[in-house]
Design an enzyme around this catalytic site. Structure first.
Site, PDB file in Angstrom:
ATOM      1  N   SER A 142       0.829  -1.197   0.000  1.00 38.89           N
ATOM      2  CA  SER A 142       0.000   0.000   0.000  1.00 38.89           C
ATOM      3  C   SER A 142       0.866   1.250   0.000  1.00 38.89           C
ATOM      4  O   SER A 142       1.932   1.281   0.630  1.00 38.89           O
ATOM      5  CB  SER A 142      -0.911   0.023   1.239  1.00 38.89           C
ATOM      6  OG  SER A 142      -1.599   1.251   1.347  1.00 38.89           O
ATOM      7  N   TYR A 155      -2.558  -1.036   9.786  1.00 38.06           N
ATOM      8  CA  TYR A 155      -2.655  -1.501   8.402  1.00 38.06           C
ATOM      9  C   TYR A 155      -1.399  -1.127   7.618  1.00 38.06           C
ATOM     10  O   TYR A 155      -0.766  -1.963   6.974  1.00 38.06           O
ATOM     11  CB  TYR A 155      -3.903  -0.898   7.760  1.00 38.06           C
ATOM     12  CG  TYR A 155      -4.048  -1.128   6.270  1.00 38.06           C
ATOM     13  CD1 TYR A 155      -4.667  -2.270   5.786  1.00 38.06           C
ATOM     14  CD2 TYR A 155      -3.576  -0.193   5.337  1.00 38.06           C
ATOM     15  CE1 TYR A 155      -4.818  -2.490   4.421  1.00 38.06           C
ATOM     16  CE2 TYR A 155      -3.715  -0.396   3.982  1.00 38.06           C
ATOM     17  CZ  TYR A 155      -4.340  -1.542   3.523  1.00 38.06           C
ATOM     18  OH  TYR A 155      -4.477  -1.754   2.178  1.00 38.06           O
TER      19      TYR A 155
END
Length: 247
Positions: A142, A155
């Protein structure tokens, strides 16, 4: 025919990746956790364009199920494609959580860790005996591991860890000519984390050089391309696919 396993491919980036791989002539193992009907929709879409695919249940956070999943993969490889091995693994399955560090619970932390880092580690380990030499692993990371965004610390941290793990996979599996790379999406219009509100999407678009958020097929296309033979010299890289997010 090359065979690819795409985790979390009943929707979003995973579904788009499965379809794009099928368009390139790959056989696809679609995996789902909670929604078999959506996984079968992806299989149907693949068969409608002349491809071959199967759907298998996989909970990336349930490590004890991995040996059974490997056996299911082995069975389907033999039944559908008449072979014992597969070529590519895309570790894509995941989910989002928006919570400031001060509010994150241990349960939330552990859940994200299990799915985004521990799961890909041990799933890859479990499936390695079935992967052909010369294969390729793609881990979906990400852009949040590069750009600090308040509310996604666990995350982003585990996606950053997966990026590091990717380089170690490339190092350790190189003797078998297995490549490992990671793809880091920016803001994408998917159902991850409940989707994007209009206000949040507008904010993300304003922070992106191309002035919009991305679509899942734009990530799936890059992943399928990365698996192709023409990109065989790309290895141990984290490739951001984000339209110029916060540059």
């Amino acid at each position: 025919m090359k065979i690819v396993i795409v985790t979390g491919s009943s929707r979003g980036i995973g579904a788009s990746t499965a379809l794009e791989c099928a368009k390139r002539g790959m056989g696809v193992v679609v995996t789902y956790n909670e929604n078999p009907a959506k996984a079968e929709d992806v299989v149907k879409a693949i068969t409608e364009i002349g491809g071959a695919a199967v759907a298998l249940k996989l909970d990336v956070g349930n490590f004890s199920s991995f040996p059974d999943f490997r056996e299911a993969v082995s069975t389907q490889l033999s039944a559908v494609w008449g072979r014992k091995t597969f070529n590519f693994l895309v570790n894509n399955a995941g989910y989002g959580l928006y919570a400031p560090i001060s509010t994150v619970t241990e349960e939330q932390f552990d859940g994200l860790f299990s799915v985004h880092l521990k799961g890909p580690f041990f799933l890859t380990q479990t499936l390695l005996p079935l992967m052909e030499d010369g294969g390729h692993i793609v881990n979906v990371t990400s852009a949040t591991s590069r750009v600090a965004t308040a509310g996604v610390a666990p995350y982003a941290s585990f996606k950053g860890g997966l990026e590091v793990l990717t380089r170690y996979m490339a190092k350790e599996f190189g003797a078998r000519q297995i490549r490992a790379n990671s793809i880091a999406p920016g803001a994408i219009r998917t159902e991850l984390g409940g989707g994007l509100s209009n206000e949040f999407e507008a904010m993300l678009a304003a922070q992106t050089a191309l002035g919009r958020v991305g679509e899942s097929e734009e990530i799936g296309g890059v992943i399928s391309s990365l698996l192709s033979e023409e990109n065989r010299w790309i290895n141990a890289q984290n490739i951001e696919v984000a339209g110029g997010y916060i540059i």
